[in-house]
Design a protein around this motif. Structure first.
Motif, PDB file in Angstrom:
ATOM      1  N   ASN A  26      73.991 -14.522  -6.896  1.00  0.00           N
ATOM      2  CA  ASN A  26      73.194 -14.352  -7.822  1.00  0.00           C
ATOM      3  C   ASN A  26      73.763 -15.262  -9.217  1.00  0.00           C
ATOM      4  O   ASN A  26      75.012 -14.966  -9.435  1.00  0.00           O
ATOM      5  CB  ASN A  26      72.645 -12.717  -8.261  1.00  0.00           C
ATOM      6  CG  ASN A  26      71.813 -12.451  -7.238  1.00  0.00           C
ATOM      7  OD1 ASN A  26      70.761 -13.420  -6.541  1.00  0.00           O
ATOM      8  ND2 ASN A  26      72.040 -11.277  -6.789  1.00  0.00           N
ATOM      9  N   PRO A  27      73.020 -15.796 -10.035  1.00  0.00           N
ATOM     10  CA  PRO A  27      73.742 -16.396 -11.288  1.00  0.00           C
ATOM     11  C   PRO A  27      73.874 -15.280 -12.265  1.00  0.00           C
ATOM     12  O   PRO A  27      73.146 -14.211 -12.176  1.00  0.00           O
ATOM     13  CB  PRO A  27      72.525 -17.456 -11.583  1.00  0.00           C
ATOM     14  CG  PRO A  27      71.111 -16.928 -11.223  1.00  0.00           C
ATOM     15  CD  PRO A  27      71.470 -16.252  -9.648  1.00  0.00           C
ATOM     16  N   ASN A  28      74.578 -15.575 -13.222  1.00  0.00           N
ATOM     17  CA  ASN A  28      74.931 -14.468 -14.299  1.00  0.00           C
ATOM     18  C   ASN A  28      73.512 -14.403 -15.342  1.00  0.00           C
ATOM     19  O   ASN A  28      72.702 -15.378 -15.251  1.00  0.00           O
ATOM     20  CB  ASN A  28      75.800 -15.073 -15.166  1.00  0.00           C
ATOM     21  CG  ASN A  28      77.284 -14.826 -14.588  1.00  0.00           C
ATOM     22  OD1 ASN A  28      77.589 -13.964 -13.993  1.00  0.00           O
ATOM     23  ND2 ASN A  28      78.233 -15.553 -15.137  1.00  0.00           N
ATOM     24  N   ASN A  29      73.390 -13.232 -15.843  1.00  0.00           N
ATOM     25  CA  ASN A  29      72.176 -13.365 -16.783  1.00  0.00           C
ATOM     26  C   ASN A  29      72.312 -14.229 -18.013  1.00  0.00           C
ATOM     27  O   ASN A  29      73.099 -14.622 -18.351  1.00  0.00           O
ATOM     28  CB  ASN A  29      72.183 -12.091 -17.302  1.00  0.00           C
ATOM     29  CG  ASN A  29      71.880 -10.769 -16.296  1.00  0.00           C
ATOM     30  OD1 ASN A  29      71.535 -10.841 -15.355  1.00  0.00           O
ATOM     31  ND2 ASN A  29      72.671  -9.506 -16.777  1.00  0.00           N
ATOM     32  N   THR A  30      70.861 -14.583 -18.493  1.00  0.00           N
ATOM     33  CA  THR A  30      70.984 -15.535 -19.588  1.00  0.00           C
ATOM     34  C   THR A  30      70.015 -14.635 -20.644  1.00  0.00           C
ATOM     35  O   THR A  30      69.146 -13.899 -20.281  1.00  0.00           O
ATOM     36  CB  THR A  30      70.374 -16.856 -19.252  1.00  0.00           C
ATOM     37  OG1 THR A  30      68.927 -16.718 -18.778  1.00  0.00           O
ATOM     38  CG2 THR A  30      71.262 -17.384 -17.981  1.00  0.00           C
ATOM     39  N   ILE A  31      70.101 -15.169 -21.845  1.00  0.00           N
ATOM     40  CA  ILE A  31      69.428 -14.590 -22.958  1.00  0.00           C
ATOM     41  C   ILE A  31      69.166 -15.797 -23.911  1.00  0.00           C
ATOM     42  O   ILE A  31      70.381 -16.509 -24.242  1.00  0.00           O
ATOM     43  CB  ILE A  31      69.857 -13.238 -23.509  1.00  0.00           C
ATOM     44  CG1 ILE A  31      68.774 -12.836 -24.584  1.00  0.00           C
ATOM     45  CG2 ILE A  31      71.284 -13.530 -24.110  1.00  0.00           C
ATOM     46  CD1 ILE A  31      69.030 -11.340 -25.050  1.00  0.00           C
ATOM     47  N   SER A  32      67.845 -15.970 -24.396  1.00  0.00           N
ATOM     48  CA  SER A  32      67.539 -17.172 -25.189  1.00  0.00           C
ATOM     49  C   SER A  32      66.642 -16.740 -26.201  1.00  0.00           C
ATOM     50  O   SER A  32      65.487 -16.341 -25.969  1.00  0.00           O
ATOM     51  CB  SER A  32      67.522 -18.613 -24.687  1.00  0.00           C
ATOM     52  OG  SER A  32      66.191 -18.305 -23.779  1.00  0.00           O
ATOM     53  N   LEU A  33      66.696 -17.286 -27.619  1.00  0.00           N
ATOM     54  CA  LEU A  33      65.701 -16.681 -28.647  1.00  0.00           C
ATOM     55  C   LEU A  33      64.437 -17.700 -28.446  1.00  0.00           C
ATOM     56  O   LEU A  33      64.291 -19.133 -27.944  1.00  0.00           O
ATOM     57  CB  LEU A  33      66.357 -17.349 -29.932  1.00  0.00           C
ATOM     58  CG  LEU A  33      65.355 -16.888 -31.227  1.00  0.00           C
ATOM     59  CD1 LEU A  33      65.252 -15.642 -31.502  1.00  0.00           C
ATOM     60  CD2 LEU A  33      66.002 -17.850 -32.255  1.00  0.00           C
ATOM     61  N   SER A  34      63.322 -16.959 -28.348  1.00  0.00           N
ATOM     62  CA  SER A  34      62.095 -17.626 -27.865  1.00  0.00           C
ATOM     63  C   SER A  34      61.240 -17.438 -29.309  1.00  0.00           C
ATOM     64  O   SER A  34      60.118 -18.430 -29.179  1.00  0.00           O
ATOM     65  CB  SER A  34      61.362 -17.073 -26.697  1.00  0.00           C
ATOM     66  OG  SER A  34      61.359 -15.512 -27.075  1.00  0.00           O
ATOM     67  N   SER A  35      61.637 -16.732 -30.230  1.00  0.00           N
ATOM     68  CA  SER A  35      60.687 -16.590 -31.479  1.00  0.00           C
ATOM     69  C   SER A  35      61.301 -17.776 -32.197  1.00  0.00           C
ATOM     70  O   SER A  35      62.139 -18.262 -31.909  1.00  0.00           O
ATOM     71  CB  SER A  35      60.719 -15.216 -32.145  1.00  0.00           C
ATOM     72  OG  SER A  35      62.191 -15.180 -32.276  1.00  0.00           O
TER      73      SER A  35
END
Length: 220
Positions: A26-35
């Motif tokens: 499984n790949p590492n988690n990701t988080i990105s600004l969407s607002s």
């Protein structure tokens, strides 16, 4: 290429013998600004709602939040982080918050800042006032403590209209005023509804002139 299917084949001896299995990576988690750009570094007035801050996530099953001001909170749902609310404090501003993903792979987090401006108003320095009818009242005063650049305006609590400094009042009764502080730099305001109570009393009546009078019985 995940999942990977592997084969183990024995050599030597008799027969051709092998077995297979799979390994899923499984790949590492990701988080990105969407607002909108800049929503994660926004500035608002105290007691005014922030613009919602949202992030898209992958791999995670939840998120934790730290550093948010009182009145603002965050939630994770269906791979989306949402930070929203109305800040009720400004002490400690700017607030640096951290969103940390939970579940999935890797330790992944992101940060942002929320700056809260205010115009803090102290109570009146005069307290309640009693004046005689048809005489100018004392000038109402209040002090804007912080930040620098605040000005104070007094309002009639009954009508909401601003009042003239030191008016001459010709009616008997009680009038309550409140003050509002507006900061010209941040355009933030703060008001207190428990301010000065002004009581108007009847003006004193002067005694009759001429001193004592003596008259005979049954005469004008």
């Amino acid at each position: 290429g995940s999942p990977y299917t592997y084969t183990v084949t024995l050599t030597g001896g008799c027969g051709t013998v092998s077995t297979t299995g799979t390994i899923t990576v499984n790949p590492n988690n990701t988080i990105s600004l969407s607002s909108g750009i800049g929503t994660d570094t926004q500035t608002v007035c105290i007691n005014a709602p922030i613009t919602n801050i949202t992030y898209n996530t992958t791999g995670a099953t939840g998120a934790t939040f730290s550093g948010l001001p009182l009145g603002v909170s965050g939630v994770w749902s269906a791979n989306t982080v949402t930070i929203s609310g109305t800040p009720s404090v400004s002490v400690g501003s700017p607030y640096t918050y951290t969103v940390t993903l939970t579940g999935g792979c890797g330790t992944v987090s992101t940060t942002g800042t929320i700056t809260i401006n205010s115009a803090i108003l102290s109570p009146s320095s005069l307290g309640d006032i009693t004046e005689c009818e048809a005489t100018p009242i004392q000038t109402l005063t209040a002090s804007a403590i912080a930040p620098i650049g605040s000005t104070v305006v007094w309002y009639d609590a009954a009508t909401g209209g601003s009042i003239v400094v030191s008016p001459t009042l010709n009616s008997i009764g009680t009038i309550t005023y409140y003050a509002e502080s507006v900061n010209s730099t941040t355009n933030c305001s703060s008001s207190t509804r428990t301010a000065v109570t002004l009581t108007i009393d009847v003006a004193p009546i002067a005694p009759l002139s001429g001193g004592d009078v003596t008259e005979c019985e049954a005469t004008p």
